[in-house]
Design a protein around this motif. Structure first.
Motif, PDB file in Angstrom:
ATOM      1  N   GLY A  55       0.790  -1.219   0.000  1.00 16.08           N
ATOM      2  CA  GLY A  55       0.000   0.000   0.000  1.00 16.08           C
ATOM      3  C   GLY A  55       0.824   1.270   0.000  1.00 16.08           C
ATOM      4  N   ALA A  56       0.114   2.392   0.126  1.00 15.66           N
ATOM      5  CA  ALA A  56       0.776   3.694   0.135  1.00 15.66           C
ATOM      6  C   ALA A  56       1.654   3.865   1.363  1.00 15.66           C
ATOM      7  CB  ALA A  56      -0.274   4.805   0.079  1.00 15.66           C
ATOM      8  N   GLN A  57       1.263   3.255   2.474  1.00 13.24           N
ATOM      9  CA  GLN A  57       2.070   3.399   3.689  1.00 13.24           C
ATOM     10  C   GLN A  57       3.471   2.826   3.504  1.00 13.24           C
ATOM     11  OE1 GLN A  57       0.422   0.531   6.902  1.00 13.24           O
ATOM     12  NE2 GLN A  57      -1.226   0.775   5.402  1.00 13.24           N
ATOM     13  N   GLN A  58       3.593   1.804   2.654  1.00  9.98           N
ATOM     14  CA  GLN A  58       4.913   1.258   2.356  1.00  9.98           C
ATOM     15  C   GLN A  58       5.690   2.187   1.427  1.00  9.98           C
ATOM     16  OE1 GLN A  58       5.275  -2.290  -0.277  1.00  9.98           O
ATOM     17  NE2 GLN A  58       6.328  -3.213   1.463  1.00  9.98           N
ATOM     18  N   VAL A  59       5.003   2.779   0.457  1.00 11.01           N
ATOM     19  CA  VAL A  59       5.671   3.670  -0.498  1.00 11.01           C
ATOM     20  C   VAL A  59       6.173   4.932   0.184  1.00 11.01           C
ATOM     21  CG1 VAL A  59       5.318   5.100  -2.549  1.00 11.01           C
ATOM     22  CG2 VAL A  59       4.361   2.795  -2.462  1.00 11.01           C
TER      23      VAL A  59
END
Length: 443
Positions: free
Chosen positions: A236-240
């Protein structure tokens, strides 16, 4: 021009039996040109066929829920094997443990996960959990299009008939001051937002600033990963962007179109919905079909595909090729200021602007009409890993004559004489007009 006779007849009958003629407002006939709303019967890869026998290259891919392609064989095989032994039971299955382990291996900041069936299940559970954890009622939501069908969000939209006043406030994306004002003005239980969208990347330091503001005010941070999950990255975006929310909400592409969503988050909050707390219990998520085996098997096959192949890379490459091709056509025709393909390569949209440079539903409808006439179906240009070079090239070639007609409308200042029927309308609007289904259409 394709024949839509049978599709139109089925759509008319659907209006008799299903409010709105579809089970999802974004799938409604009012989102397509008059008498050009295909009723689909099957799909393979990025191609779909309607009941009139027309074939299309599809974009949007099940409202962004299909990233590997329709009928993706490893997913189909996994589901087929699994459901042969049953789908729903009176106790948990081992598959629930395996799927939870798979999910938590992907999402960097989550300790626990609970599965459900649609995105609104997850986002509303997050709101309920945040309210219980903080003892507060107000929710702050970012000015982004959609978070839930439930009252706390839909009450903010034009389609709010039958909904009581909500204790939800808005703040502006990439504007820390607007969030600070919201948090200073109310005791806020949680901040709900997408970390990024197709057209909006976070400014440097913005998400870290949101995290810091939430921490300062004792407010939970909730990331909606419905679109970013499995499209920005498998984590997800939290990883990016390397910012960890307290809770995150998932759905859409996590099972390649099979119905599955998830609420994930930090143990200290998630346990409030479990049996290892002395606090008052939170009715978090309790769904009969949340753990059914078909969708969990599909999810595990999706995880394997993301581990062993590169679907995000493939859909991104397809998107870049498509955007470059269509934008070049628009530039060559001198309408680059009016017809634009924009966004993250794996999540493209097309903007349709009128002669004054304003977003236009009539001009959007004209472009959709001309694409449908040439075998391209989509409210966006969202790709999947199944979109091969040939599919992209065919789409670009379909866009060339469509853009030429679009230029004629720009030059004349109107779609009159070119658009057949009424324009499309926003899915969430107060009245059925301008696409009300008249009595004659219902007979």
């Amino acid at each position: 021009m394709p024949d839509f006779t049978r599709s139109s007849a089925i759509q008319a009958r659907l209006h008799e039996l299903v409010p709105g003629g579809a089970h999802t407002y974004a799938r409604g006939a009012d989102q397509y040109p008059d008498a050009m709303a295909p009723i689909l019967v099957r799909g393979s890869g990025c191609h779909v066929w309607d009941c009139d026998g027309n074939e299309y290259v599809e974009y949007g891919m099940g409202l962004r829920s299909v990233t590997l392609g329709h009928g993706y064989r490893p997913v189909v095989d996994a589901v087929t094997r699994t459901i042969a032994d049953g789908v729903s039971f009176s106790r948990p299955t081992e598959l629930e443990l395996l799927a939870a382990q798979d999910f938590l291996s992907l999402v960097p900041g989550a300790d626990m996960v609970k599965f459900a069936k649609n995105g609104s299940d997850a986002t509303t559970a997050a709101v309920r959990l945040a309210r219980a954890a903080t003892g507060r009622e107000v929710v702050a939501v970012c000015d982004q299009p959609f978070f839930s069908v439930d009252d706390w969000f839909i009450g903010l939209t034009p389609m709010n008939a039958g909904i009581p006043a909500t204790s939800t406030v808005r703040f502006t994306y990439n504007d820390l001051t607007s969030l600070a004002v919201a948090l200073d003005s109310h005791p806020v239980a949680c901040v709900v937002m997408e970390a990024a969208t197709a057209l909006a990347e976070p400014d440097p330091g913005y998400l870290a600033g949101v995290r810091a503001l939430c921490d300062r005010h004792g407010t939970l941070l909730v990331f909606d990963e419905m679109i970013t999950g499995f499209r920005w990255s498998s984590g997800g975006a939290q990883q990016v962007y390397r910012v960890t929310p307290d809770l995150s909400c998932w759905g859409k592409a996590m099972a390649n179109g099979f119905p599955l969503s998830a609420l994930a988050g930090k143990r200290e909050f998630m346990e409030l919905g479990g049996l290892r707390t002395d606090r008052d219990r939170v009715f978090l998520l309790s769904t009969t079909h949340g753990p059914e085996t078909a969708s969990l098997a599909a999810f595990r096959a999706v995880v394997a595909a993301y581990r062993d192949t590169d679907p995000i890379g493939r859909m991104s490459r397809a998107g870049r090729r498509l955007a470059d091709g269509v934008n070049k056509i628009a530039a060559d025709l001198g309408i680059a200021d009016h017809l634009q393909v924009l966004g993250r390569p794996a999540c493209l949209i097309f903007r349709t602007l009128d002669p004054e440079g304003q977003p236009s539903q009539p001009f959007r409808t004209l472009f959709l009409q001309e694409l449908l006439a040439r075998g391209v179906l989509g409210q966006s240009f969202v790709t999947s890993a199944a979109h091969a070079d040939d599919d992209i090239d065919a789409t670009i070639e379909a866009c060339r004559p469509a853009a030429e007609i679009y230029r004629r409308a720009i030059e004349s200042g109107t779609v009159a004489g070119l658009l057949r029927g009424r324009p499309v309308a926003p899915a969430l609007r107060r009245l059925a007009a301008p696409r009300v289904v008249e009595i004659a259409e219902r007979s």
